[in-house]
Every structure is written in structure tokens, then in C-alpha cells.
Design a protein around this motif. Sequence first.
Motif, PDB file in Angstrom:
ATOM      1  N   THR A 185       0.833  -1.202   0.000  1.00  0.00           N
ATOM      2  CA  THR A 185       0.000   0.000   0.000  1.00  0.00           C
ATOM      3  C   THR A 185       0.869   1.253   0.000  1.00  0.00           C
ATOM      4  O   THR A 185       0.586   2.218  -0.716  1.00  0.00           O
ATOM      5  CB  THR A 185      -0.915   0.012   1.237  1.00  0.00           C
ATOM      6  N   TYR A 186       1.916   1.222   0.808  1.00  0.00           N
ATOM      7  CA  TYR A 186       2.728   2.429   0.967  1.00  0.00           C
ATOM      8  C   TYR A 186       4.061   2.331   0.237  1.00  0.00           C
ATOM      9  O   TYR A 186       4.901   3.211   0.360  1.00  0.00           O
ATOM     10  CB  TYR A 186       2.953   2.710   2.461  1.00  0.00           C
ATOM     11  N   LYS A 187       4.233   1.261  -0.547  1.00  0.00           N
ATOM     12  CA  LYS A 187       5.454   1.048  -1.335  1.00  0.00           C
ATOM     13  C   LYS A 187       6.704   1.005  -0.458  1.00  0.00           C
ATOM     14  O   LYS A 187       7.764   1.522  -0.823  1.00  0.00           O
ATOM     15  CB  LYS A 187       5.615   2.144  -2.415  1.00  0.00           C
ATOM     16  N   VAL A 188       6.563   0.367   0.689  1.00  0.00           N
ATOM     17  CA  VAL A 188       7.700   0.254   1.603  1.00  0.00           C
ATOM     18  C   VAL A 188       8.549  -0.944   1.190  1.00  0.00           C
ATOM     19  O   VAL A 188       8.047  -2.071   1.142  1.00  0.00           O
ATOM     20  CB  VAL A 188       7.205   0.065   3.057  1.00  0.00           C
ATOM     21  N   PRO A 189       9.819  -0.748   0.886  1.00  0.00           N
ATOM     22  CA  PRO A 189      10.661  -1.890   0.521  1.00  0.00           C
ATOM     23  C   PRO A 189      10.955  -2.756   1.742  1.00  0.00           C
ATOM     24  O   PRO A 189      11.259  -2.242   2.820  1.00  0.00           O
ATOM     25  CB  PRO A 189      11.945  -1.233  -0.019  1.00  0.00           C
ATOM     26  N   CYS A 234      15.470 -18.676  -4.021  1.00  0.00           N
ATOM     27  CA  CYS A 234      16.864 -18.639  -3.558  1.00  0.00           C
ATOM     28  C   CYS A 234      17.519 -17.344  -3.974  1.00  0.00           C
ATOM     29  O   CYS A 234      17.433 -16.944  -5.142  1.00  0.00           O
ATOM     30  CB  CYS A 234      17.665 -19.787  -4.172  1.00  0.00           C
ATOM     31  N   GLN A 235      18.203 -16.707  -3.057  1.00  0.00           N
ATOM     32  CA  GLN A 235      18.971 -15.500  -3.358  1.00  0.00           C
ATOM     33  C   GLN A 235      18.122 -14.500  -4.152  1.00  0.00           C
ATOM     34  O   GLN A 235      18.617 -13.839  -5.064  1.00  0.00           O
ATOM     35  CB  GLN A 235      20.255 -15.860  -4.132  1.00  0.00           C
ATOM     36  N   SER A 236      16.858 -14.397  -3.799  1.00  0.00           N
ATOM     37  CA  SER A 236      15.978 -13.596  -4.640  1.00  0.00           C
ATOM     38  C   SER A 236      15.001 -12.768  -3.829  1.00  0.00           C
ATOM     39  O   SER A 236      14.969 -12.835  -2.605  1.00  0.00           O
ATOM     40  CB  SER A 236      15.194 -14.508  -5.586  1.00  0.00           C
ATOM     41  N   GLY A 237      14.211 -12.022  -4.534  1.00  0.00           N
ATOM     42  CA  GLY A 237      13.186 -11.193  -3.914  1.00  0.00           C
ATOM     43  C   GLY A 237      11.833 -11.489  -4.521  1.00  0.00           C
ATOM     44  O   GLY A 237      11.131 -10.572  -4.937  1.00  0.00           O
ATOM     45  N   ASN A 245       5.455  -3.660  -7.545  1.00  0.00           N
ATOM     46  CA  ASN A 245       5.849  -2.496  -6.744  1.00  0.00           C
ATOM     47  C   ASN A 245       7.296  -2.577  -6.280  1.00  0.00           C
ATOM     48  O   ASN A 245       7.795  -1.649  -5.653  1.00  0.00           O
ATOM     49  CB  ASN A 245       4.925  -2.358  -5.520  1.00  0.00           C
ATOM     50  N   GLY A 246       7.930  -3.687  -6.559  1.00  0.00           N
ATOM     51  CA  GLY A 246       9.344  -3.824  -6.222  1.00  0.00           C
ATOM     52  C   GLY A 246       9.628  -3.741  -4.747  1.00  0.00           C
ATOM     53  O   GLY A 246      10.618  -3.129  -4.333  1.00  0.00           O
ATOM     54  N   ILE A 247       8.778  -4.390  -3.919  1.00  0.00           N
ATOM     55  CA  ILE A 247       8.955  -4.212  -2.486  1.00  0.00           C
ATOM     56  C   ILE A 247       9.778  -5.323  -1.821  1.00  0.00           C
ATOM     57  O   ILE A 247      10.120  -5.225  -0.666  1.00  0.00           O
ATOM     58  CB  ILE A 247       7.597  -4.085  -1.758  1.00  0.00           C
ATOM     59  N   PHE A 248      10.054  -6.389  -2.514  1.00  0.00           N
ATOM     60  CA  PHE A 248      10.788  -7.490  -1.881  1.00  0.00           C
ATOM     61  C   PHE A 248      12.258  -7.478  -2.267  1.00  0.00           C
ATOM     62  O   PHE A 248      12.593  -7.558  -3.445  1.00  0.00           O
ATOM     63  CB  PHE A 248      10.200  -8.845  -2.326  1.00  0.00           C
ATOM     64  N   ALA A 249      13.136  -7.395  -1.244  1.00  0.00           N
ATOM     65  CA  ALA A 249      14.570  -7.620  -1.410  1.00  0.00           C
ATOM     66  C   ALA A 249      15.144  -6.980  -2.663  1.00  0.00           C
ATOM     67  O   ALA A 249      15.808  -7.639  -3.466  1.00  0.00           O
ATOM     68  CB  ALA A 249      14.876  -9.121  -1.394  1.00  0.00           C
ATOM     69  N   ALA A 250      14.877  -5.705  -2.839  1.00  0.00           N
ATOM     70  CA  ALA A 250      15.397  -5.008  -4.012  1.00  0.00           C
ATOM     71  C   ALA A 250      16.913  -5.144  -4.074  1.00  0.00           C
ATOM     72  O   ALA A 250      17.610  -4.949  -3.075  1.00  0.00           O
ATOM     73  CB  ALA A 250      15.000  -3.529  -3.945  1.00  0.00           C
ATOM     74  N   GLY A 251      17.413  -5.491  -5.227  1.00  0.00           N
ATOM     75  CA  GLY A 251      18.859  -5.575  -5.414  1.00  0.00           C
ATOM     76  C   GLY A 251      19.476  -6.901  -5.064  1.00  0.00           C
ATOM     77  O   GLY A 251      20.665  -7.126  -5.332  1.00  0.00           O
ATOM     78  N   ARG A 252      18.669  -7.779  -4.452  1.00  0.00           N
ATOM     79  CA  ARG A 252      19.227  -9.070  -4.067  1.00  0.00           C
ATOM     80  C   ARG A 252      19.719  -9.785  -5.326  1.00  0.00           C
ATOM     81  O   ARG A 252      18.965  -9.926  -6.282  1.00  0.00           O
ATOM     82  CB  ARG A 252      18.159  -9.904  -3.345  1.00  0.00           C
ATOM     83  N   SER A 253      20.974 -10.219  -5.311  1.00  0.00           N
ATOM     84  CA  SER A 253      21.618 -10.877  -6.441  1.00  0.00           C
ATOM     85  C   SER A 253      21.632 -10.004  -7.691  1.00  0.00           C
ATOM     86  O   SER A 253      21.646 -10.523  -8.814  1.00  0.00           O
ATOM     87  CB  SER A 253      20.932 -12.220  -6.763  1.00  0.00           C
ATOM     88  N   GLY A 254      21.627  -8.712  -7.499  1.00  0.00           N
ATOM     89  CA  GLY A 254      21.706  -7.807  -8.639  1.00  0.00           C
ATOM     90  C   GLY A 254      20.420  -7.717  -9.428  1.00  0.00           C
ATOM     91  O   GLY A 254      20.422  -7.278 -10.576  1.00  0.00           O
ATOM     92  N   ILE A 255      19.310  -8.166  -8.835  1.00  0.00           N
ATOM     93  CA  ILE A 255      18.012  -8.096  -9.512  1.00  0.00           C
ATOM     94  C   ILE A 255      17.229  -6.945  -8.878  1.00  0.00           C
ATOM     95  O   ILE A 255      16.848  -7.009  -7.721  1.00  0.00           O
ATOM     96  CB  ILE A 255      17.241  -9.420  -9.355  1.00  0.00           C
ATOM     97  N   TRP A 256      16.999  -5.924  -9.642  1.00  0.00           N
ATOM     98  CA  TRP A 256      16.346  -4.724  -9.130  1.00  0.00           C
ATOM     99  C   TRP A 256      14.952  -4.592  -9.719  1.00  0.00           C
ATOM    100  O   TRP A 256      14.710  -4.948 -10.873  1.00  0.00           O
ATOM    101  CB  TRP A 256      17.173  -3.473  -9.476  1.00  0.00           C
TER     102      TRP A 256
END
Lengths: 538, 119
Positions: free
Chosen positions: A76-80, A219-222, A520-531
Amino acid sequence: MTSPPGVSDADFAIALQEFANVIGKSWVFSSDEDKALYDDSYTPFFNEPAQQLHASAAVAPSSVDQVQAIVRIANTYKVPLYATSTGRNLGYGGSAPVYSGSVIVDLKRMNRIIEVSDSAAYALVEPGVSFFDLHQYLEQNSHPLLCSPPEPGWGSPIGNALDHGVGGVAGDNYSMLAGIEAVLPDGDIVRTGMGAATTSRLWQNYRHGFGPSIDGLFCQSGLGIVTKAGFWLTRRPEMQSSFVVTSFNNDDLYPMVRAMQGLRDQGIVFTSGADSPIRSANNDTNGARSKRIREAKALLDQRDGGAASAWSRLAREKNIPAAMVKAGVRGPARMVAAAIEEARETFGKIPGITFTEGEPIHFPVDPAKVPQSQLGSLGIPNLWAFSRTAVQGTSQGHYYLSLLIRPAAEDIFEANTMIRRILLDAKDEALSDGFGWRPADGSLSKAYILIMDFLITGDVALNQRRRETFKRLLEAMGTRGWGTYRAPAAFQDLVMDQYSFNNHALRRFHETMKDAIDPNGIFAAGRSGIWPKHLRKA
Amino acid sequence: MRSTRHALAAAALICIPAGCSQDPAPPTPKTAAVPGQATYERWCSGCHGADPTLAGTHALQQRYQGSVPAVLEDRTDLAPDTIKLIVRNGMNLMPRTRKTEISDAELDAVAAYLTRSKP
């Protein structure tokens, strides 16, 4: 209050209150003092606050329902968000988020051991369960099963497997993962494999289920927050033993490693390792102190790594082998005896080697009576890794370069020589001496692991130079075709860059899934270079 | 290895039966007579036990060179606030400890355990 990037203070304040409404105010950590507890204790950026990764807050749910509610609020609030299991992934980023400013979802309170099956040899656990917890449970409830602890034992079976961790009993711990339950970025919940069939009694028995398998996606992901996972456990054997094969002839390492892989492929040994003890004699690691052999250091400091004949000569002179392989064997006593004899006969075909049988260990094991270095292979979680590291002197922690090479002597020699050349060029004598010469860890069946720990000092400039050395090593190893299977948060973009086949097709595939599953890109942004899309560089 | 054995043989400190969710509230120790001792054995003695090769004991021996006991449980000069500060913030190789691992109440008990009057 410091809000996450892209979230207004007003929205963040509301989100924190809504988190508190779900899990209770005492489990929302937003004060400066409480947030700091989630900083990486081994940050590569010691005394460089502008570069450090921080949480904007942390929440600690105790149930799957609470995780789902937190995720819906975050959307809702786009909190990562960034989830951690036991949050002890030291050397790889600890409990700090890859995307600084994320809210940590601390799953430590979800620490139930839900089921253990003796007949099918599996356990179903929550992410906050540690290897210590699982081992204690198995022992106290007389389950004839072993967990597979990495070092150290306070990590999470779930967190470890999802980061492709390695354990002393099973080796590739992810390979023992049997069924996942995960909360998805929209708050929905999925179970994988047979667990996706509502009344299945086979969730931990048969991993593939029906249709495409998706376990690896977590694994190693978001792409999900894993709230339960099953593990196949190794049945406790009657006994365990080991053997060591040595030679003073440097080049014997080639056939010795080939022979060991043959035994490995037949299931006769369950773990192995390869070393050149005369080269690693000056290491201040692996529980041993440097022997300070001047001639060995001189050879190691040669850019070509020293001639094989020179090493063989030095080995004989110092009575320290130039080639060594070792392995563990387990099972019923008769089979262990037969395995040892098979190994003895196999290696006996290499002239000049010495075969030494290790001390047998019978289960149940008294931890006080075995070397600490063996506890992990016996399924006993421990903190010996810290004892081993402590002898290297005072540091602010360390981070790891985790390399995979082929299980072949040529790779062990070449990788070590290449690494040492780069370290010599970096003119960091402490790092070079700290690296010494690395034995190969044969916990995996078809790859050797070379782990290099980068000590973090109190000297900012030195730490900066070491990070540059890390990057140079990463690139050089990648160019040579050796991979990195796990990486500290600060280097995950670089590692993913190396997986570049067909214009980074793998990362593009991951990004496609990321955009679909986590718009919304809220899970583990950048994990393993996946943004997520809104954070991707153009 | 006495300390390691204590750490592994400590009472069940998390909920064992399925269906029970455990928070870091003070557990019921099986062997500990002193509040805080069970938490200490679970979280601390793996590195700070009596074995001189354990990381914490080794580090403290290097730091103090015997001017004070290297084994924390043998110290008589510790201050509760210092203990709590180091547990929460870490020091050198020793990492931080979060409130979901050792609660504030448990940490108070550990500090009290380490600073209790000793004969």
C-alpha cells in the motif's frame, strides 16, 4: 525517523503504525538504537557511514498471517522489505538489506519445528529455527537423523539453503530442500511441489510436484518470503570414519583428485578435500598456526607459483606432503570398513602415496571427544569457525569471496597462483599472507570451493583498497570460467554482471519475473543484482 | 570443550511441540540455578566458555594478557551497562545481538548473572 527511499515520512509513519497494529508495538523497531541492531556487524564499509547499508526499521512477525498482513501494508505504501531468517549471514551482509533503507522482516520469532518424520527422514521448519535448535530437537526427541550445519551453527536451515549454503553433512544444503511455503509480494501464499495439492501427504517426500518447479526462484531472490520449508535429513549412521592420502610428489595431486572424484561419484565417500600442505603450511587459518617456512613463502611469492619440482623437493626436506586428499565415509561398520579398503586399493595404484585411516567415530557422538573441526560433518552445530578466525588477530569481521573451481588439481594450482599474483600486485602483504594458499573444499559433489575471507580493518583506506582487490579477483576468476556462488551484499551487482551469457539473458529473465510477481518492487530489491523496474539503471 | 557441551546440552529453550510459537521470553532452565545463566549458556558460552581456544575467551586473553580472567564468568569487574552495550553493538569479531534473539529482559538477566557476587 528516516523513511525508506521513495516513501514519504507521512506514509512511513502510517505504515509503521499499521505494522504495529498487526504484530504489536514492541515488535516494530524504529528507534535509532533498535534499527542499528540490524546493521551488518561485518560491514565492508567499517567507519565509512555513507556507504553502509542500513534498515529504516525492522518488524518481527510471529506467524504467516502476520507476514501476509505486513506485506499488504508494505504494498500500500510502497515500503521496501528485506526478509532475514536468523539474520546471521555474517560475511555476506548479515541482517542488513541490500537496498539501504528497506524495512527488515525479521523472521526469528517464527521458530517452530513443525514436523520431523523418522520414516521419511525429513523435517519441516520455520525460518527462525537455527541449526542449534534443530539439532537439540533431534537429540532430545531421539530422532535418528542429522541436520547439516554450516559454520557457524546459529544460522537458519532455511536461510542457509536459500543462500545456497554448504553444510557438513549434506554438502549442498539447497539440494536437501523439500517443499517451500512462501508469502508472495502481493500478500498471497504459495506452497511448492506436492504441497500445492491441498491434502497432499507427500509435500516433503516428492519435490517436483506437477508442472514447472519454482523452489529455486526463492533462492537468493526477492520473489517471496519463505515461511516454511522442508528438508531431507541424513539418517544417523552407525559410524563415521575418514582417510587421508598424501604424497611428497607435487604432481601426484592430479591422479589423487581424479581417484577421489571417482569414489565420490560412486557414493563411497560423502565429502572430501584437497590440499598441498607444504604450500598451506604458512596459513594462519583452518585451526592451525603458520609454520613460517621461509622457503615456502619465497616460492609462493613467485608469480608462477613455484615449479612443481621445487615444491616436491621442499616437501621432502620439510617432511610435509606436497599433495593431500582426504575424505569422510559413513554408514554401518561393515560398509565403512569396505569403503576404506576400496579407497586404500584405489589410491594404492598411485606409486609412492601414503594412505592413513582416520579415527573412527561411533554414534551417538560425545562432542567433547572429537576435534572441533569435525563437529560439522557429524551434524553437530558449533561455533568453531570463530575460534579458527580469532587466531588471525583483531579485525572488524570479514567478508567472503566464494569461488567455485572444477574438482581437478590443475584448477586448484592455477586458481591459487592467479589469486596470489593479483594479491602480490595489490601490494597488500597482510591480505596475501592471510590468504596464503587455499586448500579446496570438496563439500559439493562436482565442484571445489575456495573461500577467501577478506578481513576488515580499522583503516578505511586499506579497506577501500581491499574492496578493489576483491573486485579484481572477482573479474579475473570470472574471466577464467570460475564462478562465484554466493556474495556479500555490496558485491552482488558485480557478481550478477558476470552471468552475462547472451546479453545477460539470465538477469533479463529474472527482471521479467520480478516485474510480474513484484510490480511495486517491495521485496529484497537488489538481491543478487536483480532490481525492481523503478530502481533499475537505464 | 566443556563450554561447547554446555551450550549444546542446555535445556530446551525454544518451543518443542508443534503449534507453539516461541518469543525470546525467559525459558525454564533445566540445569541453571541462576537467572540469566541459561541464556548465557545458549548464546554466549559457545565463544566465551572456559576453553581457551574459543573465540571470545581467546580474544580476551589477547586483549588483557591475563590481567583479568579471560573467561567472562570468572570476571568480578564487569559492569551491567558495559555488558549490554557490547552484546547489542558487538565488538570486533563479536557480532551484534538483536532483541529477537535475546530480549531486553533476558539481557538484563545475563548482565545480572555475570555481575552477581561470587565467592
